[in-house]
Design a protein around this motif. Structure first.
Motif, mmCIF file in Angstrom:
data_model
loop_
_atom_site.group_PDB
_atom_site.id
_atom_site.type_symbol
_atom_site.label_atom_id
_atom_site.label_comp_id
_atom_site.label_asym_id
_atom_site.label_seq_id
_atom_site.Cartn_x
_atom_site.Cartn_y
_atom_site.Cartn_z
ATOM 1 N N LEU A 160 -7.871 -1.387 14.669
ATOM 2 C CA LEU A 160 -7.334 -2.721 14.931
ATOM 3 C C LEU A 160 -6.177 -3.114 14.019
ATOM 4 N N LEU A 161 -5.928 -2.344 12.970
ATOM 5 C CA LEU A 161 -4.868 -2.697 12.026
ATOM 6 C C LEU A 161 -4.041 -1.472 11.688
ATOM 7 N N ARG A 162 -2.736 -1.609 11.823
ATOM 8 C CA ARG A 162 -1.812 -0.550 11.429
ATOM 9 C C ARG A 162 -1.056 -1.005 10.190
ATOM 10 N N LEU A 163 -0.869 -0.073 9.277
ATOM 11 C CA LEU A 163 -0.231 -0.338 8.006
ATOM 12 C C LEU A 163 0.956 0.594 7.861
ATOM 13 N N GLN A 164 2.134 0.022 7.632
ATOM 14 C CA GLN A 164 3.343 0.812 7.401
ATOM 15 C C GLN A 164 3.587 0.858 5.901
ATOM 16 N N LEU A 165 3.580 2.056 5.328
ATOM 17 C CA LEU A 165 3.927 2.241 3.925
ATOM 18 C C LEU A 165 5.382 2.662 3.884
ATOM 19 N N LEU A 166 6.262 1.735 3.520
ATOM 20 C CA LEU A 166 7.711 1.938 3.553
ATOM 21 C C LEU A 166 8.199 2.328 2.169
ATOM 22 N N SER A 167 8.901 3.439 2.079
ATOM 23 C CA SER A 167 9.451 3.873 0.789
ATOM 24 C C SER A 167 10.948 4.083 0.893
ATOM 25 N N PHE A 168 11.636 3.660 -0.148
ATOM 26 C CA PHE A 168 13.083 3.820 -0.284
ATOM 27 C C PHE A 168 13.404 3.621 -1.759
ATOM 28 N N PRO A 169 14.585 4.008 -2.214
ATOM 29 C CA PRO A 169 14.910 3.828 -3.626
ATOM 30 C C PRO A 169 14.767 2.359 -4.043
ATOM 31 N N GLY A 170 13.978 2.109 -5.076
ATOM 32 C CA GLY A 170 13.759 0.750 -5.569
ATOM 33 C C GLY A 170 12.610 0.014 -4.906
ATOM 34 N N ALA A 171 11.925 0.627 -3.958
ATOM 35 C CA ALA A 171 10.805 -0.035 -3.270
ATOM 36 C C ALA A 171 9.607 -0.162 -4.191
ATOM 37 N N GLY A 172 8.780 -1.129 -3.905
ATOM 38 C CA GLY A 172 7.522 -1.267 -4.611
ATOM 39 C C GLY A 172 7.526 -2.232 -5.765
ATOM 40 N N GLY A 173 8.669 -2.646 -6.236
ATOM 41 C CA GLY A 173 8.702 -3.511 -7.398
ATOM 42 C C GLY A 173 8.636 -4.990 -7.099
ATOM 43 N N GLU A 174 9.007 -5.406 -5.931
ATOM 44 C CA GLU A 174 9.076 -6.826 -5.588
ATOM 45 C C GLU A 174 8.144 -7.120 -4.433
ATOM 46 N N HIS A 175 7.217 -8.053 -4.638
ATOM 47 C CA HIS A 175 6.231 -8.387 -3.616
ATOM 48 C C HIS A 175 6.518 -9.734 -2.967
ATOM 49 N N SER A 176 7.740 -10.198 -3.002
ATOM 50 C CA SER A 176 8.040 -11.557 -2.548
ATOM 51 C C SER A 176 7.808 -11.777 -1.059
ATOM 52 N N ALA A 177 7.839 -10.730 -0.261
ATOM 53 C CA ALA A 177 7.657 -10.892 1.186
ATOM 54 C C ALA A 177 6.235 -10.537 1.618
ATOM 55 N N TYR A 178 5.305 -10.541 0.690
ATOM 56 C CA TYR A 178 3.942 -10.101 0.969
ATOM 57 C C TYR A 178 2.957 -11.117 0.439
ATOM 58 N N GLY A 179 1.972 -11.486 1.254
ATOM 59 C CA GLY A 179 0.893 -12.347 0.803
ATOM 60 C C GLY A 179 -0.279 -11.475 0.402
#
Length: 139
Positions: free
Chosen positions: A51-70
């Motif tokens: 019932l739930l799909r999760l996209q783990l997105l990686s790119f240079p600099g990803a992972g440090g800022e959680h501002s768009a995530y609750g």
């Protein structure tokens, strides 16, 4: 017009570590891997109930800022068994809290994202029926 859920996207600094975490801690399985550009890739995971799909997105600099995530919410049938399982993994960030509609607690993934584990009150049991396959991302 009907809108349905598709996925939640999490930016991750280490996709292999994040994949291992979601597989071991929450029972997700890899459904597809997509290389968007030479520097940007996604792993698409699906929950055990489909019932739930999760996209783990990686790119240079990803992972440090959680501002768009609750937070991501995951449902379980036995909150105490789940809490003990996650406690043994050392990933608990909060004790179980009772609310009028649920019992719940939070864990943290390798990038520091919070995941809410909840047992809903007065709800039907979790089924293992799966949604349609993720054909639009398979090659």
């Amino acid at each position: 017009m009907v809108f349905g859920t598709h996925h939640i996207c999490i930016k991750t600094a280490d996709p292999a570590a994040s994949r291992e975490f979601y597989e071991k801690a929450l029972g997700f399985v890899l459904e597809a891997a997509v290389q968007h550009t030479p520097a940007t890739a996604s792993l698409f995971l699906v929950s055990a109930d489909g019932l739930l799909r999760l996209q783990l997105l990686s790119f240079p600099g990803a992972g440090g800022e959680h501002s768009a995530y609750g937070h991501l919410g995951v449902r379980v049938e036995d909150i105490h068994a789940a809490w003990a399982f996650h406690q043994a993994m050392g990933i608990i960030s909060q004790e179980i809290v009772e609310q009028p509609h649920q019992l719940g607690y939070f864990i943290r993934d390798p990038d520091g994202y919070e995941i809410e584990i909840c047992q809903l009150k007065n709800r039907e049991p979790i089924t293992k029926e799966r949604n349609a396959p993720y054909e639009d991302y398979k090659h």
